[in-house]
Design a protein around this motif. Structure first.
Motif, PDB file in Angstrom:
ATOM      1  N   ALA A 207       0.835  -1.204   0.000  1.00  0.00           N
ATOM      2  CA  ALA A 207       0.000   0.000   0.000  1.00  0.00           C
ATOM      3  C   ALA A 207       0.869   1.252   0.000  1.00  0.00           C
ATOM      4  CB  ALA A 207      -0.935  -0.009   1.210  1.00  0.00           C
ATOM      5  N   LEU A 208       1.923   1.235   0.820  1.00  0.00           N
ATOM      6  CA  LEU A 208       2.853   2.376   0.837  1.00  0.00           C
ATOM      7  C   LEU A 208       3.497   2.538  -0.522  1.00  0.00           C
ATOM      8  CD1 LEU A 208       5.086   2.629   4.007  1.00  0.00           C
ATOM      9  CD2 LEU A 208       2.990   3.845   3.406  1.00  0.00           C
ATOM     10  N   ASN A 209       3.962   1.404  -1.054  1.00  0.00           N
ATOM     11  CA  ASN A 209       4.640   1.418  -2.348  1.00  0.00           C
ATOM     12  C   ASN A 209       3.724   1.918  -3.465  1.00  0.00           C
ATOM     13  OD1 ASN A 209       5.633  -0.235  -4.959  1.00  0.00           O
ATOM     14  ND2 ASN A 209       7.348   0.250  -3.606  1.00  0.00           N
ATOM     15  N   ALA A 210       2.417   1.653  -3.332  1.00  0.00           N
ATOM     16  CA  ALA A 210       1.460   2.065  -4.365  1.00  0.00           C
ATOM     17  C   ALA A 210       1.151   3.554  -4.281  1.00  0.00           C
ATOM     18  CB  ALA A 210       0.174   1.249  -4.231  1.00  0.00           C
ATOM     19  N   GLY A 211       1.627   4.205  -3.216  1.00  0.00           N
ATOM     20  CA  GLY A 211       1.459   5.647  -3.137  1.00  0.00           C
ATOM     21  C   GLY A 211       0.506   6.125  -2.057  1.00  0.00           C
ATOM     22  N   LEU A 212       0.001   5.214  -1.230  1.00  0.00           N
ATOM     23  CA  LEU A 212      -0.843   5.654  -0.113  1.00  0.00           C
ATOM     24  C   LEU A 212       0.039   6.212   1.006  1.00  0.00           C
ATOM     25  CD1 LEU A 212      -2.918   3.451  -1.441  1.00  0.00           C
ATOM     26  CD2 LEU A 212      -4.005   3.653   0.769  1.00  0.00           C
ATOM     27  N   SER A 213      -0.480   7.206   1.709  1.00  0.00           N
ATOM     28  CA  SER A 213       0.274   7.731   2.841  1.00  0.00           C
ATOM     29  C   SER A 213       0.237   6.697   3.965  1.00  0.00           C
ATOM     30  CB  SER A 213      -0.331   9.041   3.324  1.00  0.00           C
ATOM     31  OG  SER A 213      -1.592   8.791   3.905  1.00  0.00           O
ATOM     32  N   LEU A 214       1.170   6.840   4.898  1.00  0.00           N
ATOM     33  CA  LEU A 214       1.234   5.884   6.000  1.00  0.00           C
ATOM     34  C   LEU A 214      -0.080   5.825   6.794  1.00  0.00           C
ATOM     35  CD1 LEU A 214       4.385   5.378   8.164  1.00  0.00           C
ATOM     36  CD2 LEU A 214       2.107   5.193   9.150  1.00  0.00           C
ATOM     37  N   PRO A 215      -0.640   6.990   7.203  1.00  0.00           N
ATOM     38  CA  PRO A 215      -1.916   6.899   7.944  1.00  0.00           C
ATOM     39  C   PRO A 215      -3.050   6.321   7.107  1.00  0.00           C
ATOM     40  CG  PRO A 215      -1.205   9.197   7.705  1.00  0.00           C
ATOM     41  CD  PRO A 215      -0.095   8.360   7.202  1.00  0.00           C
ATOM     42  N   ALA A 216      -3.095   6.645   5.799  1.00  0.00           N
ATOM     43  CA  ALA A 216      -4.169   6.107   4.952  1.00  0.00           C
ATOM     44  C   ALA A 216      -4.043   4.600   4.828  1.00  0.00           C
ATOM     45  CB  ALA A 216      -4.143   6.771   3.575  1.00  0.00           C
ATOM     46  N   ALA A 217      -2.793   4.118   4.627  1.00  0.00           N
ATOM     47  CA  ALA A 217      -2.567   2.681   4.475  1.00  0.00           C
ATOM     48  C   ALA A 217      -3.028   1.937   5.736  1.00  0.00           C
ATOM     49  CB  ALA A 217      -1.095   2.399   4.196  1.00  0.00           C
ATOM     50  N   GLN A 218      -2.682   2.496   6.912  1.00  0.00           N
ATOM     51  CA  GLN A 218      -3.056   1.829   8.164  1.00  0.00           C
ATOM     52  C   GLN A 218      -4.565   1.927   8.421  1.00  0.00           C
ATOM     53  OE1 GLN A 218      -1.016   0.037  10.480  1.00  0.00           O
ATOM     54  NE2 GLN A 218      -3.031  -0.521  11.228  1.00  0.00           N
ATOM     55  N   MET A 219      -5.121   3.120   8.207  1.00  0.00           N
ATOM     56  CA  MET A 219      -6.528   3.330   8.536  1.00  0.00           C
ATOM     57  C   MET A 219      -7.460   2.557   7.607  1.00  0.00           C
ATOM     58  SD  MET A 219      -6.856   5.027  11.257  1.00  0.00           S
ATOM     59  CE  MET A 219      -8.556   5.589  11.237  1.00  0.00           C
ATOM     60  N   MET A 220      -7.014   2.292   6.371  1.00  0.00           N
ATOM     61  CA  MET A 220      -7.878   1.528   5.473  1.00  0.00           C
ATOM     62  C   MET A 220      -8.197   0.165   6.076  1.00  0.00           C
ATOM     63  SD  MET A 220      -8.065   0.771   1.395  1.00  0.00           S
ATOM     64  CE  MET A 220      -6.426   1.107   1.014  1.00  0.00           C
ATOM     65  N   SER A 221      -7.257  -0.392   6.855  1.00  0.00           N
ATOM     66  CA  SER A 221      -7.479  -1.710   7.462  1.00  0.00           C
ATOM     67  C   SER A 221      -8.570  -1.686   8.523  1.00  0.00           C
ATOM     68  CB  SER A 221      -6.176  -2.244   8.075  1.00  0.00           C
ATOM     69  OG  SER A 221      -5.381  -2.789   7.045  1.00  0.00           O
ATOM     70  N   SER A 222      -8.895  -0.507   9.078  1.00  0.00           N
ATOM     71  CA  SER A 222     -10.026  -0.457  10.004  1.00  0.00           C
ATOM     72  C   SER A 222     -11.264   0.184   9.370  1.00  0.00           C
ATOM     73  CB  SER A 222      -9.643   0.259  11.305  1.00  0.00           C
ATOM     74  OG  SER A 222      -9.015   1.481  11.033  1.00  0.00           O
ATOM     75  N   ILE A 223     -11.078   1.114   8.399  1.00  0.00           N
ATOM     76  CA  ILE A 223     -12.252   1.768   7.798  1.00  0.00           C
ATOM     77  C   ILE A 223     -12.937   0.830   6.805  1.00  0.00           C
ATOM     78  CG2 ILE A 223     -13.052   3.679   6.361  1.00  0.00           C
ATOM     79  CD1 ILE A 223     -10.822   5.395   7.535  1.00  0.00           C
ATOM     80  N   VAL A 224     -12.149   0.221   5.901  1.00  0.00           N
ATOM     81  CA  VAL A 224     -12.741  -0.698   4.914  1.00  0.00           C
ATOM     82  C   VAL A 224     -12.751  -2.122   5.477  1.00  0.00           C
ATOM     83  CG1 VAL A 224     -12.632  -1.567   2.559  1.00  0.00           C
ATOM     84  CG2 VAL A 224     -11.974   0.796   3.035  1.00  0.00           C
ATOM     85  N   PHE A 225     -11.637  -2.549   6.077  1.00  0.00           N
ATOM     86  CA  PHE A 225     -11.518  -3.854   6.732  1.00  0.00           C
ATOM     87  C   PHE A 225     -12.028  -4.983   5.832  1.00  0.00           C
ATOM     88  CE2 PHE A 225     -12.933  -6.711  10.462  1.00  0.00           C
ATOM     89  CZ  PHE A 225     -11.688  -7.307  10.528  1.00  0.00           C
ATOM     90  N   ALA A 226     -11.421  -5.098   4.649  1.00  0.00           N
ATOM     91  CA  ALA A 226     -11.776  -6.168   3.711  1.00  0.00           C
ATOM     92  C   ALA A 226     -10.560  -6.397   2.815  1.00  0.00           C
ATOM     93  CB  ALA A 226     -12.979  -5.774   2.864  1.00  0.00           C
ATOM     94  N   GLY A 227      -9.887  -7.531   3.013  1.00  0.00           N
ATOM     95  CA  GLY A 227      -8.592  -7.784   2.383  1.00  0.00           C
ATOM     96  C   GLY A 227      -8.519  -7.518   0.899  1.00  0.00           C
ATOM     97  N   SER A 228      -9.309  -8.246   0.099  1.00  0.00           N
ATOM     98  CA  SER A 228      -9.126  -8.128  -1.344  1.00  0.00           C
ATOM     99  C   SER A 228      -9.484  -6.727  -1.831  1.00  0.00           C
ATOM    100  CB  SER A 228      -9.926  -9.197  -2.085  1.00  0.00           C
ATOM    101  OG  SER A 228     -11.229  -9.291  -1.568  1.00  0.00           O
ATOM    102  N   ALA A 229     -10.497  -6.111  -1.252  1.00  0.00           N
ATOM    103  CA  ALA A 229     -10.861  -4.742  -1.652  1.00  0.00           C
ATOM    104  C   ALA A 229      -9.723  -3.769  -1.347  1.00  0.00           C
ATOM    105  CB  ALA A 229     -12.139  -4.303  -0.946  1.00  0.00           C
ATOM    106  N   GLN A 230      -8.995  -4.017  -0.261  1.00  0.00           N
ATOM    107  CA  GLN A 230      -7.885  -3.129   0.092  1.00  0.00           C
ATOM    108  C   GLN A 230      -6.711  -3.279  -0.879  1.00  0.00           C
ATOM    109  OE1 GLN A 230      -8.633  -3.773   4.785  1.00  0.00           O
ATOM    110  NE2 GLN A 230      -6.658  -2.899   4.291  1.00  0.00           N
TER     111      GLN A 230
END
Lengths: 104, 233
Positions: B33-56
């Motif tokens: 996620a970091l490598n794809a260009g997401l910021s560190l907080p966005a990459a981490q928060m997506m795991s609790s906001i979306v919380f769905a592996g393949s979609a992430q």
């Protein structure tokens, strides 16, 4: 659209799907056709992402033999077929890409 | 020992094998996620906001490809439609709960929490403390996913950019898609979606992705109707 808005909407939609029939229990049923169609979401969506990554370079067709990503991707497909293992597939594909970029 | 606690603990225990399987995925997601260009907080928060592996994973790839936000949201919706099936399948066991419980358990309803829970429910039927089982399984997976994401982000930040790590995302998708190509309908769905994605690549807003996915789903569904049941494994 801002990435935070994308995540928020994506999260709300995902929650909505999970909540939908627990909440609407007994008032709505999933139609049989939708049930069937859902089997084909993973192969369709994932392939729609994979193909351009392998066959296109900067948006143009690249079927040349020096398209390292296409060759490494094909190698990964073979490895995935036999190993059925995510980690092994990723490692094999990355190693193939390094080697091909080195030689081509 | 009281029933809710027993049920919660049974849920956690049933989830343990899945925690081990999910952990490397969280690592890979965090690193990519970091490598794809997401910021560190966005990459981490997506795991609790979306919380769905393949979609992430898919969101990370689409952010990397500069796909417009509304197309990403649409793709997340298509990818996560399957959760309606889980919701329908668990609904009878959770029907008597107050809404706040339904909200909490729905948030935690991932593929990996659903699988052990439905097995447990079908065996034991509707019991007064059944919801604690899903809470145990779901909460254990949630924690596993947050920790593995964080560790993945930490490790990913240390990987040099020259490694072409962005290619690991399509490789992850290859690893996910190949095992589901079990019959002609699934293979046809994959090939037709891939072909349409190539032909429609120049469509505005990267809508070719959505079009390709819909064509693939349609082709698979129509072919399944035509195949004799024996051919579908």
């Amino acid at each position: 659209m801002n990435i935070w808005l994308v995540m928020l909407l994506g999260g709300l939609i995902t929650f909505g799907m999970r909540f939908s029939l627990i909440y609407l229990f007994g008032r709505f049923q999933v139609p049989e056709t939708l049930r069937k169609a859902l089997h084909y979401v993973p192969p369709a969506v994932l392939s729609a992402i994979i193909f351009p990554e392998l066959f296109l370079t900067d948006g143009a067709w690249n079927l040349a033999l020096d398209n390292a990503r296409l060759l490494a991707g094909l190698a990964a497909i073979v490895v995935a077929w036999f190993s059925k293992n995510t980690l092994i597939t990723i490692i094999a594909g990355m190693v193939a890409l390094f080697l091909l970029q080195w030689f081509l | 020992m009281n029933e809710p606690f027993k049920s919660f603990r049974a849920g956690v225990q049933a989830e343990i094998p899945l925690l081990i399987g999910v952990f490397p995925f969280g690592l890979i997601y965090g690193a990519l996620a970091l490598n794809a260009g997401l910021s560190l907080p966005a990459a981490q928060m997506m795991s609790s906001i979306v919380f769905a592996g393949s979609a992430q994973f898919i969101t990370a790839q689409l952010v990397h490809d500069a796909v417009p936000g509304f197309v990403i949201v649409l793709t997340i919706a298509v990818v996560n439609l399957r959760h309606m099936l889980y919701s329908a399948s668990l609904a009878p066991y959770l029907a008597a709960l107050p809404t706040r419980w339904k909200v909490l358990l729905s948030y935690l309803l991932t593929d990996e929490a659903y699988a052990p829970t439905i097995i447990h429910y079908e065996k034991n039927g509707i019991t007064p403390s059944a919801h604690w089982f899903l809470l145990g399984a779901g909460a254990a997976l949630w924690l596993d996913w947050q920790i593995s994401t964080a560790l993945g982000i930490f490790l990913g930040a240390a990987i040099p950019e020259e490694w072409s790590l962005d290619f690991a995302l399509p490789l992850t998708f290859i690893a996910m898609v190949v095992p589901v190509l079990k019959n002609r309908a699934a293979i046809a769905a994959a090939l037709s979606a891939g072909l349409v994605a190539l032909l429609a690549f120049a469509l505005p807003y990267k809508l070719g992705l959505i079009l390709a996915a819909l064509v693939g789903i349609l082709v698979g569904t129509i072919l399944e109707g035509k195949e004799s049941p024996k051919e579908i494994s």
